[in-house]
Motif scaffolding. Sequence first.
Motif, PDB file in Angstrom:
ATOM      1  N   PHE A   1      18.579   9.149  21.624  1.00 55.12           N
ATOM      2  CA  PHE A   1      17.786   8.728  22.767  1.00 55.12           C
ATOM      3  C   PHE A   1      18.302   7.416  23.341  1.00 55.12           C
ATOM      4  O   PHE A   1      18.309   7.213  24.556  1.00 55.12           O
ATOM      5  CB  PHE A   1      16.285   8.620  22.439  1.00 55.12           C
ATOM      6  CG  PHE A   1      15.517   8.206  23.657  1.00 55.12           C
ATOM      7  CD1 PHE A   1      15.357   9.083  24.726  1.00 55.12           C
ATOM      8  CD2 PHE A   1      15.024   6.918  23.793  1.00 55.12           C
ATOM      9  CE1 PHE A   1      14.706   8.688  25.889  1.00 55.12           C
ATOM     10  CE2 PHE A   1      14.372   6.519  24.947  1.00 55.12           C
ATOM     11  CZ  PHE A   1      14.207   7.400  26.006  1.00 55.12           C
TER      12      PHE A   1
ATOM     13  N   ASP B   1      19.269   6.859  27.172  1.00 54.24           N
ATOM     14  CA  ASP B   1      18.658   5.782  27.951  1.00 54.24           C
ATOM     15  C   ASP B   1      19.730   4.858  28.536  1.00 54.24           C
ATOM     16  O   ASP B   1      19.630   4.430  29.687  1.00 54.24           O
ATOM     17  CB  ASP B   1      17.690   4.989  27.066  1.00 54.24           C
ATOM     18  CG  ASP B   1      16.869   3.991  27.872  1.00 54.24           C
ATOM     19  OD1 ASP B   1      15.806   4.389  28.381  1.00 54.24           O
ATOM     20  OD2 ASP B   1      17.307   2.835  28.028  1.00 54.24           O
TER      21      ASP B   1
ATOM     22  N   GLU C   1      21.405   6.644  31.396  1.00 59.82           N
ATOM     23  CA  GLU C   1      20.461   6.690  32.523  1.00 59.82           C
ATOM     24  C   GLU C   1      20.394   5.326  33.224  1.00 59.82           C
ATOM     25  O   GLU C   1      20.311   5.257  34.451  1.00 59.82           O
ATOM     26  CB  GLU C   1      19.070   7.076  32.008  1.00 59.82           C
ATOM     27  CG  GLU C   1      18.003   7.272  33.090  1.00 59.82           C
ATOM     28  CD  GLU C   1      17.854   8.721  33.561  1.00 59.82           C
ATOM     29  OE1 GLU C   1      18.763   9.559  33.295  1.00 59.82           O
ATOM     30  OE2 GLU C   1      16.832   9.026  34.197  1.00 59.82           O
TER      31      GLU C   1
ATOM     32  N   ILE D   1      15.592  11.294  32.833  1.00 60.94           N
ATOM     33  CA  ILE D   1      14.448  10.770  32.056  1.00 60.94           C
ATOM     34  C   ILE D   1      13.357  10.333  33.035  1.00 60.94           C
ATOM     35  O   ILE D   1      12.633   9.364  32.792  1.00 60.94           O
ATOM     36  CB  ILE D   1      14.880   9.614  31.118  1.00 60.94           C
ATOM     37  CG1 ILE D   1      16.222   9.908  30.423  1.00 60.94           C
ATOM     38  CG2 ILE D   1      13.822   9.402  30.024  1.00 60.94           C
ATOM     39  CD1 ILE D   1      16.701   8.829  29.450  1.00 60.94           C
TER      40      ILE D   1
ATOM     41  N   ARG E   1       8.642   9.411  33.027  1.00 59.23           N
ATOM     42  CA  ARG E   1       9.417   8.917  31.877  1.00 59.23           C
ATOM     43  C   ARG E   1       8.640   9.104  30.583  1.00 59.23           C
ATOM     44  O   ARG E   1       9.174   9.594  29.586  1.00 59.23           O
ATOM     45  CB  ARG E   1       9.712   7.421  32.035  1.00 59.23           C
ATOM     46  CG  ARG E   1      10.969   7.066  32.765  1.00 59.23           C
ATOM     47  CD  ARG E   1      11.258   5.561  32.638  1.00 59.23           C
ATOM     48  NE  ARG E   1      11.540   5.183  31.280  1.00 59.23           N
ATOM     49  CZ  ARG E   1      12.750   5.269  30.703  1.00 59.23           C
ATOM     50  NH1 ARG E   1      13.779   5.683  31.394  1.00 59.23           N
ATOM     51  NH2 ARG E   1      12.908   4.932  29.443  1.00 59.23           N
TER      52      ARG E   1
ATOM     53  N   ILE F   1       9.770  11.356  27.403  1.00 53.92           N
ATOM     54  CA  ILE F   1       9.996  10.720  26.100  1.00 53.92           C
ATOM     55  C   ILE F   1       9.102  11.358  25.039  1.00 53.92           C
ATOM     56  O   ILE F   1       9.535  11.664  23.926  1.00 53.92           O
ATOM     57  CB  ILE F   1       9.716   9.205  26.193  1.00 53.92           C
ATOM     58  CG1 ILE F   1      10.812   8.521  27.018  1.00 53.92           C
ATOM     59  CG2 ILE F   1       9.626   8.579  24.793  1.00 53.92           C
ATOM     60  CD1 ILE F   1      10.507   7.069  27.370  1.00 53.92           C
TER      61      ILE F   1
ATOM     62  N   ASN G   1      10.346  14.832  24.256  1.00 56.28           N
ATOM     63  CA  ASN G   1      11.632  14.736  23.569  1.00 56.28           C
ATOM     64  C   ASN G   1      11.446  14.329  22.101  1.00 56.28           C
ATOM     65  O   ASN G   1      12.094  14.869  21.208  1.00 56.28           O
ATOM     66  CB  ASN G   1      12.515  13.719  24.293  1.00 56.28           C
ATOM     67  CG  ASN G   1      13.957  13.803  23.855  1.00 56.28           C
ATOM     68  OD1 ASN G   1      14.598  14.830  24.031  1.00 56.28           O
ATOM     69  ND2 ASN G   1      14.470  12.747  23.257  1.00 56.28           N
TER      70      ASN G   1
ATOM     71  N   SER H   1      15.381  18.020  32.700  1.00 55.69           N
ATOM     72  CA  SER H   1      15.301  16.696  32.058  1.00 55.69           C
ATOM     73  C   SER H   1      15.929  16.703  30.673  1.00 55.69           C
ATOM     74  O   SER H   1      16.308  17.756  30.123  1.00 55.69           O
ATOM     75  CB  SER H   1      13.840  16.241  31.950  1.00 55.69           C
ATOM     76  OG  SER H   1      13.205  16.903  30.855  1.00 55.69           O
ATOM     77  N   LEU H   2      15.977  15.514  30.105  1.00 58.65           N
ATOM     78  CA  LEU H   2      16.412  15.336  28.717  1.00 58.65           C
ATOM     79  C   LEU H   2      15.693  16.283  27.766  1.00 58.65           C
ATOM     80  O   LEU H   2      16.291  16.778  26.799  1.00 58.65           O
ATOM     81  CB  LEU H   2      16.141  13.874  28.304  1.00 58.65           C
ATOM     82  CG  LEU H   2      16.345  13.500  26.845  1.00 58.65           C
ATOM     83  CD1 LEU H   2      17.804  13.660  26.431  1.00 58.65           C
ATOM     84  CD2 LEU H   2      15.878  12.071  26.585  1.00 58.65           C
TER      85      LEU H   2
END
Lengths: 209, 209
Positions: free
Chosen positions: A67, A71, A74, A83, A90, A94, A97, A167-168
């Motif tokens: 992560f 980050d 990003e 993210i 966000r 998170i 994830n 997204s992530l």
Amino acid sequence: MILYDCITAPSPRRARIFAAEKGIELEKVQVDLGTGEHLSESFMRINPRCTVPALALDDGTIIADNFAIADYLESIQPQPALIGSNARERALIIQLNNRIEVEGFMALAEILRNSSPRMKNRALTGPVDFPQLPALAERGRARFQYFFPMLEEQLGDQEFLLGDHFSLADISAFVVTEFAGWVKERIPQDCNRLQAWYARIKARPACSA
Amino acid sequence: MILYDCITAPSPRRARIFAAEKGIELEKVQVDLGTGEHLSESFMRINPRCTVPALALDDGTIIADNFAIADYLESIQPQPALIGSNARERALIIQLNNRIEVEGFMALAEILRNSSPRMKNRALTGPVDFPQLPALAERGRARFQYFFPMLEEQLGDQEFLLGDHFSLADISAFVVTEFAGWVKERIPQDCNRLQAWYARIKARPACSA
């Protein structure tokens, strides 16, 4: 920047796909987990935690957490946003994830690391050996049974796990889905929407990174 | 915003301290983990994962992940920065925070949840019961022995874990340090710098939140 990578392993794949989705080209150095190169003195000088992915910044700083790598990438290249585009997005990405990390990756790692003869004494990542716990492999399998149904419910009728935007969380869930095959787990037949999501994600060019 | 909290538990304490350091006043609703209120139908309607902290945004969105809550509060009120002031600082804080999560919190949770008679069948958080694995409590204790020495090395001669600035990593490590007492673990005598760091952090007004 250099990404210490292992082309066959699920964890660094997440970082490779994330970078590819952003169009960031990273120099890659392969670390052969199969022969134990990650436990060698030379790699421990790079990342004492003995894990990949590890991103070496140009000033020598090592970022060896999936992560944290996402980050960082990003931050230095915000578009396309993977993210989220605001505080709430966000936080939701998170949160999901991390759930995929714990309920997906960790559960699968519990199964694999506590049962595979090749991973004897490698029940945890890192420089210290820990013996396998067969009961933990069983518990990993038991808890993993909740993982794909959770994703199916999360997905609902959306295109991606958190709505209209890739997204992530989609990257992490996609890599978990393929990693699951290593221990003979797959998306259940009745998770139809998740099956279709998986096919959509797999077709993205970056996902072959 | 409402923070679903439990005044006696380590996880929500991290969110409370983070908010207090930023001077953000949160309405708090206590959820009594001791009597199993987190597993009640009424709380499951708020957070189906049955965990605290859970932050309810004004639009009803629930953020029930410690790092996601911290990131959200950092986004809406950037100062004082607790997750870094640039891409590299952020990545280093996230990386260390995740390490504290896995090698600190999770190791302690493995000990406590797999050995305490009060936590029979509650070896994992969440709505599903999983039986205790005594061997996992033992392994948790074995791996936790590396935790404080790791922090001592990380700290070095710095004031805070990542240099001159107090960060989320200090909050997480402080809460782990006090949580460790629940299973009779403490900072080893020879970790002098970490002992002094602990006293410095404990003296901060927000750390009594």
